[in-house]
Design an enzyme around this catalytic site. Sequence first.
Site, PDB file in Angstrom:
ATOM      1  N   ALA A 129      44.950  33.307  49.444  1.00  0.00           N
ATOM      2  CA  ALA A 129      44.846  32.003  48.785  1.00  0.00           C
ATOM      3  C   ALA A 129      43.395  31.660  48.471  1.00  0.00           C
ATOM      4  O   ALA A 129      43.005  30.497  48.491  1.00  0.00           O
ATOM      5  CB  ALA A 129      45.458  30.920  49.679  1.00  0.00           C
ATOM      6  N   ARG A 146      42.438  29.745  34.978  1.00  0.00           N
ATOM      7  CA  ARG A 146      43.332  29.456  33.856  1.00  0.00           C
ATOM      8  C   ARG A 146      44.131  28.172  34.049  1.00  0.00           C
ATOM      9  O   ARG A 146      44.780  27.681  33.121  1.00  0.00           O
ATOM     10  CB  ARG A 146      44.279  30.642  33.622  1.00  0.00           C
ATOM     11  CG  ARG A 146      43.627  31.788  32.858  1.00  0.00           C
ATOM     12  CD  ARG A 146      44.576  32.940  32.664  1.00  0.00           C
ATOM     13  NE  ARG A 146      44.646  33.783  33.847  1.00  0.00           N
ATOM     14  CZ  ARG A 146      45.445  34.850  33.967  1.00  0.00           C
ATOM     15  NH1 ARG A 146      46.247  35.177  32.965  1.00  0.00           N
ATOM     16  NH2 ARG A 146      45.442  35.568  35.064  1.00  0.00           N
ATOM     17  N   GLN A 178      37.065  34.304  52.803  1.00  0.00           N
ATOM     18  CA  GLN A 178      36.640  35.462  52.012  1.00  0.00           C
ATOM     19  C   GLN A 178      35.498  34.964  51.121  1.00  0.00           C
ATOM     20  O   GLN A 178      35.719  34.332  50.103  1.00  0.00           O
ATOM     21  CB  GLN A 178      37.800  36.005  51.163  1.00  0.00           C
ATOM     22  CG  GLN A 178      37.449  37.263  50.392  1.00  0.00           C
ATOM     23  CD  GLN A 178      38.551  37.683  49.417  1.00  0.00           C
ATOM     24  OE1 GLN A 178      39.407  36.872  49.061  1.00  0.00           O
ATOM     25  NE2 GLN A 178      38.526  38.940  48.993  1.00  0.00           N
ATOM     26  N   THR A 210      42.286  42.395  46.440  1.00  0.00           N
ATOM     27  CA  THR A 210      43.331  42.092  47.421  1.00  0.00           C
ATOM     28  C   THR A 210      43.151  42.873  48.720  1.00  0.00           C
ATOM     29  O   THR A 210      43.425  42.355  49.805  1.00  0.00           O
ATOM     30  CB  THR A 210      44.707  42.398  46.821  1.00  0.00           C
ATOM     31  OG1 THR A 210      44.709  43.733  46.278  1.00  0.00           O
ATOM     32  CG2 THR A 210      45.044  41.418  45.705  1.00  0.00           C
ATOM     33  N   GLY A 221      51.011  45.720  37.846  1.00  0.00           N
ATOM     34  CA  GLY A 221      50.896  47.084  38.342  1.00  0.00           C
ATOM     35  C   GLY A 221      52.237  47.784  38.253  1.00  0.00           C
ATOM     36  O   GLY A 221      53.277  47.190  38.550  1.00  0.00           O
TER      37      GLY A 221
END
Length: 453
Positions: A9, A15, A73, A79, A137
Amino acid sequence: MSLEVIILAAGKGSRMRSDLPKVLHELAGKPMLVHAIEQAQRLQPTRTHIIVGHGAHLVESVVRPLGAECVTQDQQLGTGHAVAQAMPKVDNNAIVLVLYGDVPLVPAVLMQQLAEQAAQGDLAILTVTLDDSSGYGRIVRDDGGNIQAIVEHKDANTDQLQIKETNTGILAVKASLLNGWLPRIKSNNAQGEIYLTDIVAMAVADGVGIRHLQPDFPQQTQGVNDRVQLASLERWHQLQQANQLLRDGVQLADPTRFDLRGELIAGKDIYIDINAIIEGHVQLGDGVHIGPNCHIKNAHIGAGTQILANSVIDQAQVAANCNIGPFARLRPGTILHDNAKVGNFVETKKTTLGKGSKANHFTYLGDTVVGEKVNIGAGTITCNYDGVNKYKTVIADGAFIGSNSSIVAPVTIGADATIGAGSTITRDVADGNLAIARGKQRNLATWAKPVKI
């Protein structure tokens, strides 16, 4: 074997064109991240780790009351890098379930199935087959149908771009395996990021089995990147909830014009007209009828009650066979007893309306206790606030309050007392008394009507 959940998160979500972190944008009345946490917590994990970055203080303020732990982070490097931030806090013997804060509708049953597969020593991933797989992916399989790798869209070759089975990013695996794979991930890809998806190829190379599940509906694994996607997912989710209510016996005038933003406990033979919004925890008794454009939040509505058009009920308790609206507003702390009536343009707050009592129109009742079978005339207000403090009004059983009356609290109106229309009441009125408090009328025959100059 214990279960630990990691929810990514940290992203900004540019966007969305918003200062609010993307995962805090709401779907069905609550942040997307909260949806993910609540579903995961149904599995009773030992810990839930939220990877935070952009707007960390806002995200933390939302998730901490839910018992989740935040891990920062500092740089969003992919990821794989995000998951690695939490791993020092994860028990090496646990199963790790990786989720995403902007994928709000993954059901707990799918999470549970992934965790069970991972407990067998396999890497369990959630895939979804899409008609348009652009941007996702791709799941690459060998001739035997075995998963070999996940290739991100920007790194896929022409043949791989034709694959319709895509990666959701959601997976479960033993922490011991994850700890062995994460340091081996390289960032030699088009994005220059550390992809968590690279562990699939590592699992193949290490002889670890790979299992996969697919959702019943692709929307259950749909991520949100912009407001268009959020609105689309909202409408799909609301329609699923509406259809379930129909199956449970609730009649909706139009399932596409109904919003449930919380939990609805419904009895039998309930009718809900168009554009109703149900928010928080709402309980409806048998035979409740809700008119169009009503908003009901954190309320209990008793059997047989009729709520007419354009009414708002917020944190109120309504007993059986009451009549509310149209254009009524019941604010927090309102209690209506059986057969009470609150009519058009009536507002109540911290007020109890006794059995059979009624305020039919254009009335404000604040901090008021009304007994049984009281009639409150149009235009009546209880003046409960002096600019600093609030005071209580008591109106006993059987009282009659004439139209356009102002009752200045603190004051008590006795049983069967009558207040003359247009009165301003500042003192207690004894049982059975008539109170009239208005200026003396004067009619001036010699008065000259003004003329325009």
